[in-house]
Design a protein around this motif. Structure first.
Motif: not given
Length: 530
Positions: A1-8, A34-40, A62-65, A71-78
């Protein structure tokens, strides 16, 4: 999974829904990582439902952040590189910009019922149903109202089209979303030229310096490239500055299109139903409709096939409000219940109710309802002295009422047009609680209803799949084949069938519902909104 994230080798799906903006990151085997959301919430500004530009971008960022942090917390990757990005949003509405790319009037959403005069006139002119929500109805109503901003219109688009434009610099739109702006020609997969000509020939339109075909976005079917993420777009999406430019951008779609994708419902004679703040059914046609129906919208799949759409402005919001009230009561008793437990308990209680909900009726109209011709919303619970007011009946009629306008519209397709479907797949938050709402919908429509594993979270994932289709499709590989043979080859569904006694009970409820419509109408007339 890390390789896929790094390679995009991943895809980002963004969806701006009515109550939530959500971002999901999906691998090329369609797994969400990974996911993120924002209520409005939409705002009522001078009688018009809208969302501010600031909230649109605050929600997206906010959702993207949140997603990037996961991603950073689960895989240690920016998160720096994303292969493809797709944007979807609530369909229809009106976003008009001038030559300086400035929004001329606040975004007018699908929820507004303020274009009745224009919609009726254009339907007659085109001999084609133009709903009040459509962009062309909003534009023509602004013309009829002699609104000053119309002379300055340089670009007209939808919410998904707007966000895509800001990310890519391209004024494009997916054909499914475009079909909520102006009628689409199935053969050319573009706006109907004869109707463009008829609109341009209207005397009140000819006074303006623009041509309708010049201010509408370019139409693209699923699978085509809609541009690339620009450096400015990357900074707008990711305020940390980590995200690189260059991601492929997919044609932006409406939430109806992503609903079709996420339920594998783009083949002819398939259909799906989405229920949330609003509710709509989409049936992919294998033959033309016999007549023009004001309650049936003619739109398209993301690859341009004709779809009969029944759209209702209201569905589950009133249920959410009442469940919240019961949650407050539980809290007052010292009980801390999780939302899933609260919904589950109340929905399970509804099964004990009378088949007709004890004669109780509810109008879940937080906004106007086009199907029943209500110009404004008045949530209203109605009962007669001899109605059976029990908890079970009350919750049952709440669920019944969430599908009532949809039922009225779908009866046109099923009983008048005799449109047949091989499957109707349901999705939306109301189906997260297993079985209950699904069975009610099957009984309401007297049609088998299937629910997939992803029933609660289809839209942004469906948009990510459309973005992956742009990247990974084989030459001449149709969208329906891509979904059937790759995306859903191992999918699991659960199907419930109508129960005759419950079908009869729901029909009796609908009779009571229709009989009480004058009460709702009087409430609208007597309690005018300030």
């Amino acid at each position: 999974m890390r390789d896929e994230i790094v390679s995009g080798n991943i895809s980002l799906g963004l969806e701006l829904g009515s109550t939530r903006i959500k971002a999901v990151l999906v691998t090329d085997d369609f797994q969400t990582i990974a996911s993120g959301d924002y209520l409005w919430e939409n705002e009522l500004d001078n009688g018009i439902w809208t969302y501010s530009i600031d909230k649109i971008w605050d929600g997206i960022q906010t959702s993207y952040a949140t997603l990037a942090l996961e991603v950073h917390d689960k895989y240690g990757i920016d998160l720096k590189k994303i292969g493809s990005i797709g944007v979807s949003a609530m369909m229809h509405g009106y976003m008009a910009f001038d030559k300086n790319n400035e929004l001329l009037v606040p975004f007018r959403t699908w929820r507004n019922n303020i274009t009745g005069q224009a919609a009726e006139a254009l339907t007659k002119l085109f001999d084609f149903n133009i709903p009040e929500r459509w962009s062309i109805a909003h534009l023509y109503q602004a013309i009829l109202n002699k609104e000053d901003h119309v002379k300055d219109v340089n670009f007209l688009t939808t919410l998904a089209g707007y966000v895509t434009w800001k990310l890519s610099g391209e004024r494009v739109i997916g054909v499914g979303d475009a079909s909520g702006m102006f009628p689409i020609d199935e053969q050319t997969v573009n706006y109907k030229q004869d109707m463009l000509d008829k609109f341009s020939a209207l005397p009140e339109v000819q006074q303006y310096p623009w041509k309708i075909e010049d201010i509408l976005p370019t139409v693209l079917p699923a699978g085509q490239r809609a541009g690339e993420l620009t450096a400015a777009g990357a900074k707008l999406l990711d305020q940390s500055g980590e995200l690189e430019a260059g991601s492929l951008i997919a044609p932006p779609e409406g939430d109806a299109g992503t609903g079709m994708v996420s339920t594998n419902s783009v083949k002819k004679r398939t259909g799906n139903i989405s229920a949330g703040t609003s509710a709509f059914s989409m049936v992919v046609l294998d033959r033309p409709m016999k007549a023009v129906h004001r309650d049936i919208d003619m739109v398209t799949t993301p690859d341009g096939a004709p779809v009969a759409m029944v759209h209702t402005n209201n569905s589950s919001s009133d249920i959410n409000a009442w469940v919240g009230l019961f949650g407050e009561f539980a809290k007052a008793l010292g009980l801390q219940l999780k939302p899933d437990d609260l919904y589950g308990t109340l929905f399970a209680e509804s099964v004990k109710g009378d088949q007709d909900a004890g004669g109780l009726v509810n109008f879940a109209y937080l906004s106007g309802e086009n199907i029943t011709r209500m110009p404004e919303g008045r949530p209203l619970f109605v009962r007669k002295p001899d109605s059976k007011l029990t908890l079970a009946n009350f919750i049952k009629e709440q669920i019944y009422s969430a599908f009532a306008p949809l039922k009225i519209g779908m009866d046109i397709l099923l009983r008048e047009e005799h449109i047949k479907t091989s499957v109707l797949v349901a999705q939306g938050g109301i189906f997260k609680t297993p079985v209950v709402a699904q069975q009610v919908l099957a009984d309401a429509l007297n049609t088998p209803i299937s629910v997939m594993e992803n029933a609660g979270e289809g839209g942004p994932w469906g948009m990510a799949v459309l973005a992956l289709y742009c990247v990974n499709r084989k030459k001449d590989e149709a969208l329906e084949d891509y979904l059937e043979n790759r995306v859903f080859k191992d999918s699991t569904t659960a199907t419930l069938y109508p129960e005759p006694a419950s079908v009869q009970g729901y029909d009796k409820f609908i009779d009571n519902y229709k009989a009480a419509l004058p009460v709702e109408e009087q409430a609208v007339k007597s309690m005018k909104m300030k």
